[in-house]
Design a protein around this motif. Structure first.
Motif, PDB file in Angstrom:
ATOM      1  N   TYR A 191      62.065  -8.175 -38.241  1.00 56.28           N
ATOM      2  CA  TYR A 191      63.458  -8.093 -38.756  1.00 56.28           C
ATOM      3  C   TYR A 191      63.393  -8.374 -40.321  1.00 56.28           C
ATOM      4  N   LEU A 192      62.521  -9.211 -40.692  1.00 60.84           N
ATOM      5  CA  LEU A 192      62.496  -9.525 -42.322  1.00 60.84           C
ATOM      6  C   LEU A 192      61.529  -8.904 -43.094  1.00 60.84           C
ATOM      7  N   SER A 193      60.192  -8.520 -42.445  1.00 62.62           N
ATOM      8  CA  SER A 193      59.004  -8.586 -43.529  1.00 62.62           C
ATOM      9  C   SER A 193      58.783  -7.069 -43.254  1.00 62.62           C
ATOM     10  N   GLY A 194      59.287  -6.174 -42.586  1.00 56.97           N
ATOM     11  CA  GLY A 194      58.668  -4.730 -42.406  1.00 56.97           C
ATOM     12  C   GLY A 194      58.755  -4.349 -43.667  1.00 56.97           C
ATOM     13  N   GLY A 195      58.179  -2.853 -43.998  1.00 54.35           N
ATOM     14  CA  GLY A 195      58.350  -2.074 -45.062  1.00 54.35           C
ATOM     15  C   GLY A 195      57.138  -2.317 -46.068  1.00 54.35           C
ATOM     16  N   LEU A 254      58.904  -8.792 -29.482  1.00 59.24           N
ATOM     17  CA  LEU A 254      58.434  -8.475 -30.740  1.00 59.24           C
ATOM     18  C   LEU A 254      58.487  -9.588 -31.855  1.00 59.24           C
ATOM     19  N   ASP A 255      57.602  -9.878 -32.596  1.00 63.73           N
ATOM     20  CA  ASP A 255      57.901 -11.062 -33.520  1.00 63.73           C
ATOM     21  C   ASP A 255      58.874 -10.881 -34.454  1.00 63.73           C
ATOM     22  N   GLY A 256      59.954 -11.805 -34.275  1.00 59.82           N
ATOM     23  CA  GLY A 256      61.186 -11.534 -35.205  1.00 59.82           C
ATOM     24  C   GLY A 256      60.977 -11.571 -36.553  1.00 59.82           C
ATOM     25  N   PRO A 257      60.401 -12.602 -37.383  1.00 58.07           N
ATOM     26  CA  PRO A 257      60.319 -12.384 -38.848  1.00 58.07           C
ATOM     27  C   PRO A 257      59.523 -11.271 -39.303  1.00 58.07           C
ATOM     28  N   SER A 316      64.788 -18.216 -48.442  1.00 59.68           N
ATOM     29  CA  SER A 316      64.763 -17.532 -47.151  1.00 59.68           C
ATOM     30  C   SER A 316      63.396 -17.749 -46.415  1.00 59.68           C
ATOM     31  N   ASN A 317      63.120 -17.504 -45.099  1.00 61.02           N
ATOM     32  CA  ASN A 317      61.804 -17.484 -44.404  1.00 61.02           C
ATOM     33  C   ASN A 317      60.932 -16.794 -44.758  1.00 61.02           C
ATOM     34  N   GLY A 363      58.910  -6.716 -47.743  1.00 53.95           N
ATOM     35  CA  GLY A 363      58.164  -5.653 -47.463  1.00 53.95           C
ATOM     36  C   GLY A 363      57.313  -5.188 -48.860  1.00 53.95           C
ATOM     37  N   PHE A 364      57.879  -5.084 -50.016  1.00 50.73           N
ATOM     38  CA  PHE A 364      57.161  -4.689 -51.230  1.00 50.73           C
ATOM     39  C   PHE A 364      56.319  -6.080 -51.830  1.00 50.73           C
ATOM     40  N   LEU A 365      56.682  -7.025 -51.508  1.00 51.89           N
ATOM     41  CA  LEU A 365      55.655  -8.161 -51.765  1.00 51.89           C
ATOM     42  C   LEU A 365      54.621  -8.132 -51.190  1.00 51.89           C
ATOM     43  N   ASP A 366      54.793  -7.654 -49.718  1.00 52.12           N
ATOM     44  CA  ASP A 366      53.514  -7.594 -48.868  1.00 52.12           C
ATOM     45  C   ASP A 366      52.742  -6.529 -49.403  1.00 52.12           C
ATOM     46  N   THR A 367      53.204  -5.341 -49.801  1.00 50.46           N
ATOM     47  CA  THR A 367      52.365  -4.259 -50.332  1.00 50.46           C
ATOM     48  C   THR A 367      51.841  -4.568 -51.668  1.00 50.46           C
ATOM     49  N   LEU A 368      52.424  -5.474 -52.516  1.00 53.41           N
ATOM     50  CA  LEU A 368      51.674  -5.832 -53.745  1.00 53.41           C
ATOM     51  C   LEU A 368      50.334  -6.826 -53.437  1.00 53.41           C
ATOM     52  N   ASP A 369      50.653  -7.483 -52.580  1.00 50.96           N
ATOM     53  CA  ASP A 369      49.748  -8.339 -52.025  1.00 50.96           C
ATOM     54  C   ASP A 369      48.448  -7.676 -51.611  1.00 50.96           C
TER      55      ASP A 369
END
Length: 344
Positions: A323-327, A317-320, A112-113, A92-98
């Protein structure tokens, strides 16, 4: 008389030279000031700001608790300058930095995925720091990062990671998911001088949230569940996915569900008993790389009797993503857009 005249001429020359020197210094100062102002203006136009360092940073939560590590208390961290080499575990934080265009990322949890929208970080230029639950401590030490950003899955390694570099917890809280997500965005924007970019991106949420709240008002009951290899768990308002109720505006079919990070055990008979108009199903099996039979398992004879099934309102709802990339800025907006696309 001649001596007096010579002395007068010398004094006049001295005063003239002094005046010229003062004038040149003034012009130089004005030039430097103008250049600084122009540079500042260009920076503001570009949307960039210079963060004030030294800077003391607090984690998004004060502590984290899990069966593996017990209670871990996170310390404030003071940075003398902006980190230039960044290691990020939390997707999630990587997503925000990006999303904010932050540069300097050298290591990510590539084992991980990685979510589909972050696949660029699978490139060789980004080193692996392990998976979401097992850091590669020696590899991270060789990278010599200036900061390591972690979330709950890495809490057990907090002390070991602290010996390598300053560690900041940027994960979300189950009890206050939305506000801790916003806190992580603020932290990234402040540390890397991206306040303007963050404000611009968050403005997109205003319209999206307004639209999903309006849509949610069309239904009297809803239920959030998670599918994992044929089994189900349910989530109420005070849970990991409670923001679907609290922030998006969907009305929970029941409050009588035990709060847990993975939800409480929930049978198909319970779904029929509560009979929600909208049934959300998060595919954890797909998120963790398993072979998912979600639709075949969910659309059984029991679930087919529910209003959600009859009205075509079982929302997978899309699992990855969930479950993994929220936030993160991109993933949280994508969640809202997914629900809008499914129910409009």
């Amino acid at each position: 008389m001649k001596k007096w005249l010579l002395a007068s001429l010398l004094v006049a020359m001295f005063l003239t030279l002094a005046a010229c020197s003062s004038s040149e210094e003034t012009k130089t100062e004005e030039k430097d000031t103008t250049a600084t102002e122009e540079q500042s203006a260009e920076t503001e136009v570009a949307g960039e700001q210079s963060p004030a360092y030294p800077m003391t940073v607090s984690s998004t939560v004060a502590s984290s608790e899990s069966e593996e590590s017990g209670t871990v208390n996170f310390e404030d961290v003071t940075f003398d300058k902006m980190p230039e080499k960044i290691a990020v575990f939390d997707y999630g934080f990587l997503d925000t930095l990006d999303a904010l265009g932050v540069e300097g990322i050298v290591g990510v949890a590539k084992d991980s995925n990685l979510p589909s929208h972050l696949q660029a970080y699978s490139a060789d230029e980004y080193k692996s720091i392990g998976n979401l639950k097992e850091p590669l401590l020696e590899d991270i030490a060789e990278m010599a990062p200036d900061v390591i950003f972690i979330s709950g899955r890495q809490s057990a390694f907090y002390e070991e990671l602290k010996e390598i570099a300053p560690v900041v917890f940027v994960g979300t809280s189950q009890d206050d998911y939305w506000n801790t997500f916003l806190a992580s965005v603020d932290l990234a924007a402040e540390m890397f001088g991206k306040e303007a970019e963050a404000r611009e991106y968050l403005a997109k949420f205003d319209a999206a949230l307004e639209e999903v709240k309006t849509l949610a008002g069309n239904y009297d009951t809803s239920l959030v569940t998670m599918y994992n290899e044929g089994k189900l768990s349910g989530f109420a308002t005070n849970s990991r996915f409670g923001y679907i109720y609290d922030i998006y505006g969907f009305k929970p079919v029941t409050e009588d569900i035990e709060a847990s990070s993975h939800g409480s055990n929930f049978g198909f008979e319970a779904i029929l008993e509560f009979n929600p108009q909208v049934l959300f199903v998060i595919d954890r099996t797909a998120a963790t790389g398993g072979e998912s039979n979600i639709e075949a398992d969910m659309e059984n004879d029991i679930v087919k009797k529910t209003e959600a099934y009859k009205n075509n309102h079982i929302i997978y709802l899309d699992g990855p993503l969930w479950y993994l990339s929220g936030g993160g800025l991109q993933s949280e907006l994508a969640k809202i857009e997914e629900i809008l696309a499914e129910l409009k």
